[in-house]
Design a protein around this motif. Structure first.
Motif, PDB file in Angstrom:
ATOM      1  N   SER A 194      38.048   9.368  57.213  1.00 20.22           N
ATOM      2  CA  SER A 194      38.117   9.709  55.788  1.00 20.22           C
ATOM      3  C   SER A 194      38.800  11.075  55.621  1.00 20.22           C
ATOM      4  O   SER A 194      38.791  11.900  56.541  1.00 20.22           O
ATOM      5  N   PRO A 195      39.403  11.310  54.439  1.00 19.71           N
ATOM      6  CA  PRO A 195      40.135  12.572  54.252  1.00 19.71           C
ATOM      7  C   PRO A 195      39.189  13.775  54.228  1.00 19.71           C
ATOM      8  O   PRO A 195      38.067  13.664  53.731  1.00 19.71           O
ATOM      9  N   PRO A 196      39.643  14.914  54.743  1.00 16.43           N
ATOM     10  CA  PRO A 196      38.777  16.101  54.766  1.00 16.43           C
ATOM     11  C   PRO A 196      38.811  16.887  53.461  1.00 16.43           C
ATOM     12  O   PRO A 196      38.131  17.902  53.328  1.00 16.43           O
ATOM     13  N   THR A 197      39.645  16.444  52.527  1.00 13.48           N
ATOM     14  CA  THR A 197      39.755  17.135  51.242  1.00 13.48           C
ATOM     15  C   THR A 197      40.209  16.144  50.183  1.00 13.48           C
ATOM     16  O   THR A 197      40.933  15.194  50.496  1.00 13.48           O
TER      17      THR A 197
END
Lengths: 146, 93
Positions: A27-30
């Motif tokens: 999943s994206p970190p931001t």
């Protein structure tokens, strides 16, 4: 049945080319569009490390399962899990549950189903998810000293 | 004729350390006991504090689990991703 479900942990935890499952594991970190460079660096440098970490947990589980032996008289199988492997088991079971959920596009309400009509193809999947969750919970309790 | 060199004094606005939040988002699969344990392991929180954040995630959809310097926040997000929690970094407003 349980033996078969245990053997399925590794294959179930593998997202393969399923994009939904891959997106969940990585999943994206931001969520901030201004942090696009950070997200790109993350994909390049962090995700391969995460992949190695995820794979190492599965290897621990599969190593333990290789030593599983069945009693020739009763047919009962026994698997010994060293206590220092429990973290890997907890992680691998979690990963398998996440990947299965995404691969089969399960929604919140699917987990609330008490009984399914005979022959419903989701029955085995839900059983698998519940047993993995139960094992995870038992291992967590063990680590907490219960 | 001597050349006059004018030195301009420039004022650089140093990037002030804006605090960054580490946010954990809800998902329907991770067990509550697992999320609590991860918070204890990653942040060293007491069980009570870890459960408070877990319940925020569960009931409100997200919880700010840590706030501080960017570099450390990134490291925490990476650890949380290692435990397969949905976690993001965001500027603290």
């Amino acid at each position: 049945m349980i033996t078969e479900l245990l053997r399925r942990i590794g294959p179930s935890a593998d997202p393969g080319n399923n994009q939904r499952a891959r997106d969940r594991l990585y999943s994206p970190p931001t969520n901030d569009p201004a942090e696009a460079n950070f997200a790109e660096d993350w994909q390049e440098y962090v995700e391969p490390e995460l992949a190695r970490l995820f794979q190492s947990a599965i290897e621990v589980i599969e190593g333990d399962l290789k030593k599983m032996h069945a009693d020739p008289v009763t047919g009962e199988a026994t698997v010994s899990i060293p206590s220092d492997h429990l973290e890997a088991w907890i992680h691998g079971l979690n990963q398998a549950r996440l990947v299965l959920t995404e691969r089969h596009k399960l929604q919140d309400e699917d987990f609330d189903v008490e009984t399914l009509p005979a022959g419903d193809p989701r029955a085995f999947l839900l059983l698998q998810l519940r047993i993995y969750a139960q094992l995870q919970w038992l291992f967590l309790r063990y680590l907490e000293g219960h | 004729m001597a050349e006059t060199v004018v030195e301009e004094e420039t004022k650089t606005s140093s990037a002030v350390d804006v605090p960054w939040n580490v946010v954990v988002h809800n998902d329907p699969v991770n067990l509550t006991a697992y999320v609590t344990r991860v918070f204890q392991k990653v942040f060293g929180y007491s069980k009570t504090r870890a459960e408070k954040h877990m319940l925020e995630v569960h009931n409100l959809g997200r919880s700010i689990v840590w706030t501080g310097a960017r570099e450390r926040a990134e490291a925490y997000v990476e650890q949380l991703h290692g435990y397969l929690l949905l976690s993001t970094l965001e500027k603290s407003v």
